[in-house]
Write an enzyme that holds these catalytic residues in place. Structure first.
Site, PDB file in Angstrom:
ATOM      1  N   ARG A 121       0.832  -1.201   0.000  1.00 23.46           N
ATOM      2  CA  ARG A 121       0.000   0.000   0.000  1.00 23.46           C
ATOM      3  C   ARG A 121       0.872   1.260   0.000  1.00 23.46           C
ATOM      4  O   ARG A 121       0.597   2.230  -0.716  1.00 23.46           O
ATOM      5  CB  ARG A 121      -0.933  -0.016   1.218  1.00 23.46           C
ATOM      6  CG  ARG A 121      -2.068  -1.016   1.088  1.00 23.46           C
ATOM      7  CD  ARG A 121      -3.081  -0.882   2.200  1.00 23.46           C
ATOM      8  NE  ARG A 121      -2.721  -1.622   3.393  1.00 23.46           N
ATOM      9  CZ  ARG A 121      -3.137  -2.859   3.674  1.00 23.46           C
ATOM     10  NH1 ARG A 121      -3.919  -3.504   2.821  1.00 23.46           N
ATOM     11  NH2 ARG A 121      -2.789  -3.455   4.800  1.00 23.46           N
ATOM     12  N   PHE A 137     -12.532  -5.691  -3.743  1.00 24.86           N
ATOM     13  CA  PHE A 137     -12.334  -6.582  -2.591  1.00 24.86           C
ATOM     14  C   PHE A 137     -11.691  -5.770  -1.452  1.00 24.86           C
ATOM     15  O   PHE A 137     -10.677  -6.142  -0.886  1.00 24.86           O
ATOM     16  CB  PHE A 137     -11.441  -7.771  -2.963  1.00 24.86           C
ATOM     17  CG  PHE A 137     -11.868  -8.504  -4.210  1.00 24.86           C
ATOM     18  CD1 PHE A 137     -12.830  -9.497  -4.156  1.00 24.86           C
ATOM     19  CD2 PHE A 137     -11.307  -8.197  -5.442  1.00 24.86           C
ATOM     20  CE1 PHE A 137     -13.230 -10.179  -5.301  1.00 24.86           C
ATOM     21  CE2 PHE A 137     -11.687  -8.872  -6.601  1.00 24.86           C
ATOM     22  CZ  PHE A 137     -12.656  -9.859  -6.521  1.00 24.86           C
ATOM     23  N   ASP A 175     -16.946  -4.278  -1.901  1.00 26.70           N
ATOM     24  CA  ASP A 175     -16.803  -5.574  -1.250  1.00 26.70           C
ATOM     25  C   ASP A 175     -18.186  -6.214  -1.172  1.00 26.70           C
ATOM     26  O   ASP A 175     -19.206  -5.507  -1.129  1.00 26.70           O
ATOM     27  CB  ASP A 175     -16.215  -5.421   0.158  1.00 26.70           C
ATOM     28  CG  ASP A 175     -15.523  -6.697   0.633  1.00 26.70           C
ATOM     29  OD1 ASP A 175     -14.285  -6.731   0.623  1.00 26.70           O
ATOM     30  OD2 ASP A 175     -16.224  -7.661   0.994  1.00 26.70           O
ATOM     31  N   SER A 176     -18.219  -7.527  -1.157  1.00 25.46           N
ATOM     32  CA  SER A 176     -19.500  -8.220  -1.047  1.00 25.46           C
ATOM     33  C   SER A 176     -19.974  -8.318   0.396  1.00 25.46           C
ATOM     34  O   SER A 176     -21.135  -8.624   0.652  1.00 25.46           O
ATOM     35  CB  SER A 176     -19.393  -9.626  -1.654  1.00 25.46           C
ATOM     36  OG  SER A 176     -18.423 -10.385  -0.951  1.00 25.46           O
ATOM     37  N   ALA A 222     -17.803  -8.454  -7.239  1.00 25.61           N
ATOM     38  CA  ALA A 222     -16.891  -7.673  -8.081  1.00 25.61           C
ATOM     39  C   ALA A 222     -17.139  -7.915  -9.569  1.00 25.61           C
ATOM     40  O   ALA A 222     -17.140  -6.973 -10.372  1.00 25.61           O
ATOM     41  CB  ALA A 222     -15.447  -7.999  -7.730  1.00 25.61           C
ATOM     42  N   ASP A 265      -7.381  -6.934  -5.093  1.00 20.06           N
ATOM     43  CA  ASP A 265      -6.784  -7.686  -3.985  1.00 20.06           C
ATOM     44  C   ASP A 265      -7.794  -8.694  -3.441  1.00 20.06           C
ATOM     45  O   ASP A 265      -8.323  -8.544  -2.341  1.00 20.06           O
ATOM     46  CB  ASP A 265      -6.351  -6.702  -2.880  1.00 20.06           C
ATOM     47  CG  ASP A 265      -5.588  -7.394  -1.753  1.00 20.06           C
ATOM     48  OD1 ASP A 265      -5.161  -8.547  -1.942  1.00 20.06           O
ATOM     49  OD2 ASP A 265      -5.441  -6.782  -0.678  1.00 20.06           O
ATOM     50  N   CYS A 291      -2.896 -13.837  -3.263  1.00 23.75           N
ATOM     51  CA  CYS A 291      -2.358 -14.415  -2.033  1.00 23.75           C
ATOM     52  C   CYS A 291      -2.414 -15.937  -2.064  1.00 23.75           C
ATOM     53  O   CYS A 291      -2.310 -16.592  -1.028  1.00 23.75           O
ATOM     54  CB  CYS A 291      -3.101 -13.867  -0.815  1.00 23.75           C
ATOM     55  SG  CYS A 291      -4.871 -14.226  -0.795  1.00 23.75           S
TER      56      CYS A 291
END
Length: 385
Positions: free
Chosen positions: A200, A216, A238-239, A267, A287, A327
């Site tokens: 970041r 996300f 975001d969900s 998304a 992300d 990730c």
């Protein structure tokens, strides 16, 4: 005995060893000998796991499993973090095998510690771990976030609870000049993703006056850092309703609520709508959670990463920035770069990569253990062909 273990890897698989009879209990400390009978190390043993042995010490005189042994590990881990984050009081304090503590991750949120235990050995030593942390850190509270499905592979139950002290529902931390309220009791993982902190900070210098899209977004850490660095506006998506609620709270904490748009949506669905509306941004952050949590999921994960990045690339202005992350350990850096190239080509775009990054320094990579390196972060300029 596996060659990897002799070269420094801390795991020994079940099919690489001769199991004793009777077998020790799950999590019991054992001595490990090589084929010639020479001492290889002390390890926690689990007869029910594919990873049968997790090495804790290779020094015959340094027997693991005491309060002082854990205290020494925690002192070393804390000292390492203080070397490169001298002004921070919130970070990953212990990163499992990389800190010589296989199966144990500890996140520090000011005076509160959140622990994730993923092996039978560490579960067996929980009381000793807690006592050592009280000696070294003197926390106000210790929270157990033992709710990861990985525990099932070790035959462990899933649960979360406050182990010690009085833990608040949320803790306010500061990361790179940004204030963040973290839900340590029920948030994703332990509430915050420290592994992206350095990434970041790395993206921030490129977004002055930018319109940013944070996909996300979780609790908004990417967008808030961009706004603090001079971005003009940020849309966060975001969900999760609870994640967005914290993102709103964090926006207010930092005085950015009027410069943020909060979107609760899938998304893929929202990006399709944005394309129809021809909505584009100066910088887009992708992300997502891990799409591949096992080797069996690699094929579908590659397709998912390519699809979401293709749609994200559509949302980047010509000459704008894409910051895309994975990730998933099972997706290699080369595979990730290749899928980004395919996504760009399908949109008749090119990506000029500025930086290829990984996890933050409080998640050190153990060279003998490729599994300790999992995060990929690519920052690049998107241009039309």
């Amino acid at each position: 005995m596996g060659k990897r273990a002799k070269s420094g890897h801390p795991w020994i698989f079940s099919n690489e060893i001769g199991h004793p009879s009777p077998k020790p209990e799950s999590g019991e400390l054992v001595s490990v000998l090589d084929e010639g009978g020479s001492f290889l190390g002390y390890a926690s043993y689990n007869p029910h796991s594919l990873i049968a042995l997790r090495l804790l010490s290779r020094d015959v005189n340094a027997v693991p499993g005491s309060v002082e042994w854990f205290a020494q590990k925690f002192r070393a881990a804390a000292a390492l973090r203080q070397r490169f984050y001298p002004s921070r009081r919130s970070y990953r304090l212990a990163y499992a095998d990389s800190d010589g503590l296989p199966g144990l991750a500890i996140d520090r949120y000011e005076d509160v510690l959140a622990l994730q235990i993923q092996t039978a050995g560490m579960e067996r030593w929980l009381d000793l771990i807690a006592e050592a942390l009280k000696r070294v850190i003197n926390p106000a509270a210790i929270v157990l976030r033992n709710d990861s499905d990985i525990r099932k592979l070790e035959g462990l139950s899933l649960y979360s609870k406050v182990l010690y002290g009085n833990a608040p529902e949320t803790v306010e931390i500061e990361e790179n000049g940004v204030k963040l309220a973290v839900d340590i009791l029920s948030g994703q993982k332990t509430g915050h993703f420290f592994d992206q902190a350095d990434n970041r900070a790395a993206l921030a210098p490129f977004v002055k006056e930018a319109e940013v899209l944070d996909l996300f977004c979780h609790t908004g850490a990417w967008a808030l850092k961009m706004l603090s660095a001079g971005a003009r506006h940020a849309a966060v998506l975001d969900s999760s309703e609870s994640a967005l609620a914290l993102a709103r709270r964090n926006a207010e904490l930092n005085g950015f609520a009027q410069r943020m748009e909060f979107i609760q949506s899938d998304a893929f669905t929202w990006l399709s709508s944005a394309r129809r509306e021809r909505r584009v941004f100066d910088a887009v952050v992708v992300d997502p959670p891990a799409f591949a949590k096992s080797a069996k999921q690699i094929k579908n994960a590659l397709r998912g990463y390519e699809d979401v990045n293709r749609q994200a690339i559509r949302a980047v202005k010509d000459g704008g920035l894409l910051c895309s992350c994975s990730c998933s350990y099972y997706i290699t850096e080369d595979e990730f770069l290749a899928l980004l190239q395919r996504a760009a080509a399908r949109e008749r775009k090119r990506i000029a990569v500025l930086q290829v990054r990984g996890q933050a320094m409080d998640h050190p990579i153990l060279l003998a253990m490729p599994e300790s390196r999992y995060l990929k972060c690519v920052i690049g300029v998107v241009e039309s062909l």
